[in-house]
Design a protein around this motif. Sequence first.
Motif, PDB file in Angstrom:
ATOM      1  N   TYR A  25       0.843  -1.202   0.000  1.00 25.03           N
ATOM      2  CA  TYR A  25       0.000   0.000   0.000  1.00 25.03           C
ATOM      3  C   TYR A  25       0.878   1.252   0.000  1.00 25.03           C
ATOM      4  CZ  TYR A  25      -3.574  -3.256   1.891  1.00 25.03           C
ATOM      5  OH  TYR A  25      -4.426  -4.299   2.123  1.00 25.03           O
ATOM      6  N   ARG A  26       1.929   1.226   0.825  1.00 21.15           N
ATOM      7  CA  ARG A  26       2.839   2.372   0.871  1.00 21.15           C
ATOM      8  C   ARG A  26       3.551   2.543  -0.465  1.00 21.15           C
ATOM      9  NH1 ARG A  26       3.213  -0.188   5.880  1.00 21.15           N
ATOM     10  NH2 ARG A  26       5.219  -1.207   5.488  1.00 21.15           N
ATOM     11  N   ASP A  27       3.970   1.417  -1.060  1.00 22.64           N
ATOM     12  CA  ASP A  27       4.634   1.484  -2.363  1.00 22.64           C
ATOM     13  C   ASP A  27       3.693   1.998  -3.440  1.00 22.64           C
ATOM     14  OD1 ASP A  27       6.999   0.622  -1.248  1.00 22.64           O
ATOM     15  OD2 ASP A  27       6.785  -1.453  -1.946  1.00 22.64           O
ATOM     16  N   SER A  28       2.425   1.655  -3.343  1.00 26.39           N
ATOM     17  CA  SER A  28       1.428   2.166  -4.292  1.00 26.39           C
ATOM     18  C   SER A  28       1.367   3.694  -4.225  1.00 26.39           C
ATOM     19  CB  SER A  28       0.059   1.556  -3.973  1.00 26.39           C
ATOM     20  OG  SER A  28      -0.943   2.132  -4.770  1.00 26.39           O
ATOM     21  N   LEU A  29       1.386   4.239  -3.029  1.00 22.81           N
ATOM     22  CA  LEU A  29       1.383   5.698  -2.876  1.00 22.81           C
ATOM     23  C   LEU A  29       2.704   6.297  -3.355  1.00 22.81           C
ATOM     24  CD1 LEU A  29      -0.318   5.931   0.641  1.00 22.81           C
ATOM     25  CD2 LEU A  29      -1.354   6.533  -1.571  1.00 22.81           C
ATOM     26  N   VAL A  41       4.141   9.541  -5.777  1.00 24.32           N
ATOM     27  CA  VAL A  41       4.961  10.557  -5.115  1.00 24.32           C
ATOM     28  C   VAL A  41       6.208   9.845  -4.570  1.00 24.32           C
ATOM     29  CG1 VAL A  41       5.015  12.354  -3.329  1.00 24.32           C
ATOM     30  CG2 VAL A  41       2.846  11.789  -4.451  1.00 24.32           C
ATOM     31  N   PRO A  42       7.246   9.705  -5.409  1.00 21.78           N
ATOM     32  CA  PRO A  42       8.414   8.894  -5.031  1.00 21.78           C
ATOM     33  C   PRO A  42       9.101   9.316  -3.730  1.00 21.78           C
ATOM     34  CG  PRO A  42       8.440   9.341  -7.373  1.00 21.78           C
ATOM     35  CD  PRO A  42       7.318  10.169  -6.796  1.00 21.78           C
ATOM     36  N   ALA A  43       9.124  10.585  -3.398  1.00 22.41           N
ATOM     37  CA  ALA A  43       9.810  11.046  -2.185  1.00 22.41           C
ATOM     38  C   ALA A  43       8.880  11.095  -0.973  1.00 22.41           C
ATOM     39  CB  ALA A  43      10.424  12.420  -2.432  1.00 22.41           C
ATOM     40  N   LEU A  44       7.740  10.460  -1.069  1.00 26.13           N
ATOM     41  CA  LEU A  44       6.741  10.480  -0.004  1.00 26.13           C
ATOM     42  C   LEU A  44       7.339   9.994   1.311  1.00 26.13           C
ATOM     43  CD1 LEU A  44       3.717  11.032   0.474  1.00 26.13           C
ATOM     44  CD2 LEU A  44       3.285   8.645  -0.108  1.00 26.13           C
ATOM     45  N   ARG A  45       6.981  10.672   2.391  1.00 27.17           N
ATOM     46  CA  ARG A  45       7.444  10.278   3.720  1.00 27.17           C
ATOM     47  C   ARG A  45       6.267   9.763   4.543  1.00 27.17           C
ATOM     48  NH1 ARG A  45       9.836  15.929   4.680  1.00 27.17           N
ATOM     49  NH2 ARG A  45       7.940  16.281   3.531  1.00 27.17           N
ATOM     50  N   PHE A  46       6.565   8.927   5.515  1.00 26.33           N
ATOM     51  CA  PHE A  46       5.541   8.318   6.361  1.00 26.33           C
ATOM     52  C   PHE A  46       5.907   8.493   7.824  1.00 26.33           C
ATOM     53  CE2 PHE A  46       5.142   6.194   2.352  1.00 26.33           C
ATOM     54  CZ  PHE A  46       3.797   5.889   2.227  1.00 26.33           C
ATOM     55  N   VAL A  47       4.898   8.792   8.627  1.00 23.25           N
ATOM     56  CA  VAL A  47       5.043   8.778  10.079  1.00 23.25           C
ATOM     57  C   VAL A  47       4.149   7.660  10.580  1.00 23.25           C
ATOM     58  CG1 VAL A  47       4.618  10.011  12.236  1.00 23.25           C
ATOM     59  CG2 VAL A  47       5.553  11.248  10.247  1.00 23.25           C
ATOM     60  N   HIS A  48       4.777   6.636  11.157  1.00 24.82           N
ATOM     61  CA  HIS A  48       4.042   5.482  11.674  1.00 24.82           C
ATOM     62  C   HIS A  48       3.772   5.705  13.156  1.00 24.82           C
ATOM     63  CE1 HIS A  48       4.175   1.051  13.091  1.00 24.82           C
ATOM     64  NE2 HIS A  48       2.937   1.415  12.862  1.00 24.82           N
ATOM     65  N   LEU A  49       2.491   5.851  13.501  1.00 26.70           N
ATOM     66  CA  LEU A  49       2.090   5.987  14.900  1.00 26.70           C
ATOM     67  C   LEU A  49       1.849   4.578  15.432  1.00 26.70           C
ATOM     68  CD1 LEU A  49      -0.326   9.051  14.670  1.00 26.70           C
ATOM     69  CD2 LEU A  49       2.115   9.011  15.257  1.00 26.70           C
ATOM     70  N   ASP A  50       2.754   4.124  16.262  1.00 27.26           N
ATOM     71  CA  ASP A  50       2.783   2.733  16.709  1.00 27.26           C
ATOM     72  C   ASP A  50       2.142   2.588  18.088  1.00 27.26           C
ATOM     73  OD1 ASP A  50       3.517   0.036  16.502  1.00 27.26           O
ATOM     74  OD2 ASP A  50       5.495   0.384  17.370  1.00 27.26           O
ATOM     75  N   LEU A  51       1.294   1.567  18.241  1.00 29.31           N
ATOM     76  CA  LEU A  51       0.734   1.226  19.541  1.00 29.31           C
ATOM     77  C   LEU A  51       0.352  -0.243  19.552  1.00 29.31           C
ATOM     78  CD1 LEU A  51      -2.842   2.773  20.067  1.00 29.31           C
ATOM     79  CD2 LEU A  51      -1.902   2.239  17.875  1.00 29.31           C
TER      80      LEU A  51
END
Length: 166
Positions: free
Chosen positions: A84-88, A92-102
């Motif tokens: 899913y992240r790769d699809s996005l 937008v190749p330089a896309l960044r992600f913030v993973h909110l972990d719990l």
Amino acid sequence: MSPVVIMGVAGCGKSSFAAALSQALGWQLIEGDEFHPPENVNKMRAGVPLTDDDRAGWLDVLANELVQRGPHAVLTCSALKKAYRDSLRQSVPALRFVHLDLTREQSIARVTQRPGHYFQPALVDSQFAALEKPVDEAGVFTADATQSIETIQVQVCAWLQSKECV
């Protein structure tokens, strides 16, 4: 600069954190849940987990939104699987992600406290079953979702300003 996706399982605080971050940065907020087709919402309301096929069209719409909004956007999206992240990232190749972990327990507790939301607590297990944590993926910052929004925001803003993610 490139847009940022706030990701994680249900109840991790994506919407609350993304709203605070977009306001602090002066960036546009894209609430991913608003783009689910009615069929997806109905499935979740009925306690039926979404499939990869259910999410594919939704991810395409979100990718298009990111492209249209430009580099100064904050998107909320569970982005549970690397695919899913790769699809996005394809849009937008330089896309960044913030993973909110719990944890699962924390997620269930938070989801249970959201009266009227279509996402049912019974679906939390399916989210954790699908989750592929973005370990060792470039352009990803993981934060402890149990911290205050202010604490996470300080961490994320510092990360966004660092050379490795600009």
